[in-house]
Design a protein around this motif. Sequence first.
Motif: not given
Length: 237
Positions: A1, A3, A5-7, A9-10, A16, A18, A75, A79, A187
Amino acid sequence: MNLQNHKNSIIEEGFTVINNIFSDEEVKKISEVIQDIDTSKETFRKSEDLFAIRQFLKEIPEVKELIFNENLKRIIKEIFGENYFTVKSIYFDKPEKSNWYVAYHQDLTISVDKKVELENFGPWTTKQNQFAVQPPLDILENIFTIRIHLDDTDENNGALKVVPKSHAKGIYRPETIDWNVETENICNVERSGIMIMKPLILHGSNRTTNGKKRRVIHIEFSDRELPEVLNWSERMN
């Protein structure tokens, strides 16, 4: 994972998705716990279009350790940060026959333990002895919401639609959305996946058209203390 990239994106987009956060077995166990509850309490709301449980983690404490598995804890820590705690939780079941449509909106209120006159806090609403208030903007900007999906969800059974980047524009009246400038993003989330979003992102959902359920556990997190006289009504570390 990955994370990071997800952080990002948020922060940039306001949301985001996942997938694969829970095993099939974990989803099954969570569903079973929910099915076994006594639904006669006033925190439960039932109609043909909607079944909801407010104060979900308080009402069904045995579900907590199933939900906060190693993946989710990691997560939250990576994040959100070390100091975040839950401040609100709701379970939504959008049944197969649901005609329930949710117009674009921001989540502008927090759940608190009482009503008091406070500068920059308001307007207030009271539902079933639960108090909700619109707090100052910086408190809203600081909240993260995790939506845990117990069913595959797409545009045909009420997946959330969002306006990317709208979370960074303060209070944004839905009727002023300029669709020449803004875009809409649907989404899709797989069963056992999560969507993380900032409550200020404009979001809504369409009616169900494919006869499939959409069960979601919605949990909000903050690391802010409220003014001394006021408490988060569902605060849980």
